[in-house]
Design a protein around this motif. Structure first.
Motif, short mmCIF file in Angstrom:
data_model
loop_
_atom_site.label_atom_id
_atom_site.label_comp_id
_atom_site.label_asym_id
_atom_site.label_seq_id
_atom_site.Cartn_x
_atom_site.Cartn_y
_atom_site.Cartn_z
N VAL A 77 5.84 -8.62 -0.56
CA VAL A 77 5.11 -7.43 -0.11
C VAL A 77 3.72 -7.39 -0.76
CG1 VAL A 77 5.84 -5.65 -1.78
CG2 VAL A 77 5.41 -5.03 0.59
N THR A 78 3.63 -7.91 -1.99
CA THR A 78 2.33 -7.98 -2.66
C THR A 78 1.40 -8.94 -1.91
OG1 THR A 78 3.38 -7.50 -4.78
CG2 THR A 78 1.20 -8.50 -4.86
N ALA A 80 1.62 -9.89 1.24
CA ALA A 80 1.29 -9.35 2.56
C ALA A 80 0.22 -8.26 2.46
CB ALA A 80 2.55 -8.79 3.22
N THR A 81 0.31 -7.44 1.42
CA THR A 81 -0.67 -6.36 1.25
C THR A 81 -2.05 -6.94 0.93
OG1 THR A 81 1.12 -4.98 0.42
CG2 THR A 81 -1.10 -4.20 0.02
N PHE A 82 -2.09 -7.91 0.03
CA PHE A 82 -3.37 -8.57 -0.28
C PHE A 82 -3.97 -9.17 1.00
CE2 PHE A 82 -2.39 -9.58 -5.04
CZ PHE A 82 -2.76 -8.30 -5.38
N SER A 84 -3.56 -8.32 4.03
CA SER A 84 -4.05 -7.27 4.92
C SER A 84 -5.38 -6.69 4.44
CB SER A 84 -2.98 -6.17 5.03
OG SER A 84 -3.51 -5.00 5.57
N VAL A 85 -5.48 -6.38 3.16
CA VAL A 85 -6.71 -5.77 2.65
C VAL A 85 -7.87 -6.76 2.68
CG1 VAL A 85 -7.82 -4.62 0.69
CG2 VAL A 85 -5.41 -4.22 1.16
N LEU A 86 -7.59 -8.01 2.29
CA LEU A 86 -8.67 -9.00 2.18
C LEU A 86 -8.96 -9.70 3.49
CD1 LEU A 86 -7.45 -10.73 -1.13
CD2 LEU A 86 -9.17 -8.92 -0.94
#
Ligand SMILES: [Zn+2]
Lengths: 220, 365
Positions: A77-78, A80-82, A84-86
């Motif tokens: 999840v970490t 995937a979140t990175f 998405s943001v980057l």
């Protein structure tokens, strides 16, 4: 190229930064119960050590397991979140492949097997022709049930060290390193190979029991 | 007001992956992905299934909420996340995502309490909470009476269930009646066509010597099941609508009676009701009636904000920012049994006295 690699599929919480040629900075901690607490501070440390900010990263690499569920999801999840943001790609790699590659860096040639602790007296395992070539899909089994298939082969990883009777020829490294994972990813990406989608390899169905018909409460 | 804090909130304590965005007390987006259908055939929430679903839905739900709110993530003033209480594995997905999100955007992170969030969500519906607020929280996981002088740092438990949560009792009775899961909505619907006075089911912990604000629904559940079994054993048809209405009446009678009493005892003139069971139409109606008689103003958010969602977490996060509460640090843990008195989880102060204090709690065991 600047790859940020994370793996939380095993008791190791590991993070590395790889510039396409070599590992720039790396962190590895072993604590099966604190993946959630340890991962982000480790990312922060690794970036600080390399003197870069997260937004310099051009791709994220994540170990997709197999691994016992709760910790495995922290890395996924970490990542995937990175991603998405980057707005950068997130590449999955089998955690066992990372261990095999690291064993190769340590001089092991193959064939061999890799085994990690799957808990419940089982191991996640796979066979390797050489450090870069897995034979078949990873599986989860009781050590005693795969002894014959792996007879005579060195076995890499903590799963081997845990069951010396089944795996007498245990080899290092015991734990996966994000550095090895990142190096393998860099090599495959440079060769134009497709990596895995960043989705978990659970290899087990969720424990879910359908409750039996409600308990009768009227005394007989 | 443009200078009100813009906060994104993440909620994954049970089976809903919720992401909400608020500006102060204004709701901008409320995206929810639920795995409830997957759990239905098991008759309850299966933790591992919920955790797997959270991982799949997390990033898409965040992206959907941002789109819905029409804002850029760079403009956020903070990221809030449910740190507990809830299912450990489920919480961990949300907490990990929130940390990564806050870190990548370089925004402060606020780990907040799920129960306090259930109360704070009403700010999005009815404006700032009066201080103090009395809150009755009822769902499948909780049944509590809470007094909240300051939702960001002072929430006091007055009473709670000593056995089953109210929502759990609805689920269990629905199962006995073969009505499926979850039980709340279907019992509410059937009860409308039944007679709430048809069967006199017991009101738990309502004696004069019983704790004034605690609840018990286990005895009621047993009594209803026994009544149904007796009918079945006698070969008679079970009057499902009357059973639903009478059971529901027993639950909401106790809940509203105790909540109103707590307001009177504490001299509080507002009652807030939240949690999934607050969507129950009879609970709303009876609370309205009793509050009016007692001169208490009732605040119940719309049903979509009563069930678990990300907006409630964002609402509390915005309040944390507005009141300058300390942010959490990157070591923030998901705490499945976070006490209700811990409205948020501030980062550890890097001060020697505090370090020693923390070490007493067997940091290394
Ligand atoms: Zn809730």
């Amino acid at each position: 190229m600047l790859l940020l690699a994370v793996d939380t599929a095993t008791p190791a919480v590991t993070v590395a930064l790889h510039d396409g040629n070599s590992v720039v900075a790396e962190s590895g901690q072993v604590d099966a119960r604190r993946h959630g607490e340890l991962l982000l501070p480790a990312v922060d440390r690794v970036l600080a050590e390399a003197g870069v900010k997260l937004d310099a990263v051009t791709g994220v690499v994540v170990g997709v397991g197999p691994g016992p569920y709760t910790g495995l999801r922290v890395g996924l999840v970490t990542a995937a979140t990175f991603g998405s943001v980057l707005s950068v790609p997130v590449h999955g790699l089998c955690t066992l492949d990372g261990l095999a590659y690291a064993a190769g860096q340590g001089g092991l040639e193959g064939p061999f097997a890799v085994a990690t602790d799957a808990r419940r007296k089982e191991v996640y395992w796979a066979r390797y022709e050489d450090p870069r070539t897995r034979v078949g899909e990873p599986a989860v089994d009781r050590p005693a049930d795969i002894v014959e298939q792996l007879a005579g082969l060195p076995v890499v990883g903590a799963g081997a060290a845990l069951y010396p009777d089944a795996f007498p020829d245990a080899r290092g490294p015991e734990h996966v390193s994000a550095g090895a994972l990142a190096a393998l990813a860099a090599e495959r990406l440079a060769a134009g190979a497709e990596l895995l989608p960043p989705q978990p390899l659970y290899l087990r169905r969720p424990d879910a029991q359908v409750p039996k018909n409600y308990k009768v409460v009227t005394p007989k | 007001m443009a200078d009100e804090p813009l906060v994104l909130g993440i909620e994954t304590s049970c089976d809903e992956t919720g992401v909400g965005i608020v500006r102060g007390t204004t709701l901008l987006a409320d995206a929810v992905a639920s795995s409830v259908d997957t759990h239905a055939r098991f008759g309850g929430v299966v933790p591992e299934i919920a955790s797997r679903a959270h991982l799949e839905s997390m990033v898409p739900t965040i992206e959907r909420a941002l789109k819905e709110a029409g804002i850029s993530a760079r403009d956020l003033d903070g990221i809030a996340v449910t740190a507990g209480p809830g299912l450990a594995g489920a919480l961990l997905v949300g907490v990990s995502a929130a940390k990564a999100y806050a870190y990548a955007l370089n925004k402060p992170l606020y780990g907040v309490n799920h129960l306090a969030s259930h109360i704070c969500v009403d700010q999005l519906e009815h404006g700032p909470l009066p201080e103090p607020t009395m809150a009755l929280l009822v769902s499948g996981g909780h049944s509590s009476l809470l007094l909240a002088p300051d939702i960001t740092n002072d929430v006091r438990p007055l009473g709670a269930t000593i056995d089953d949560a109210a929502g759990e009792a609805f689920d269990k009775i629905a199962r006995v009646l073969n009505l499926g899961f979850p039980g709340g909505p279907v019992i509410d619907r059937l009860a409308k066509e039944g007679d709430p006075k048809a069967i006199a089911f017991p009101r738990g912990l309502s004696g004069s010597r019983d704790p004034a604000y605690d609840f018990s629904f286990s005895g009621l559940k047993t009594s209803v099941a026994r009544w149904i079994e007796a009918k079945r054993a006698a070969g008679e048809e079970v009057p499902v609508r009357d059973v639903a209405a009478s059971f529901q009446e027993a639950v909401v009678d106790v809940l509203t009676r105790k909540a109103v009493r707590a307001c009177k005892d504490e001299g509080v003139d507002h009652l807030m009701i939240g949690g999934g069971v607050a969507a129950n139409s009879r609970l709303r109606a009876l609370a309205e009636e009793r509050c009016e008689r007692a001169g208490i103003r009732l605040r119940v958010p719309r049903p979509g904000l009563c069930t678990d969602n990300g907006a409630m977490v964002a609402a509390l996060g915005a309040e944390m920012v507005a009141r300058n509460r300390s942010a959490s640090d990157l070591e923030l843990s998901a705490d499945s049994s976070l006490p209700v008195t811990d409205t948020h989880v501030p980062g550890s102060v890097h001060d020697h006295d505090h370090v020693h204090e923390i070490s007493k709690d067997n940091l290394y065991s």
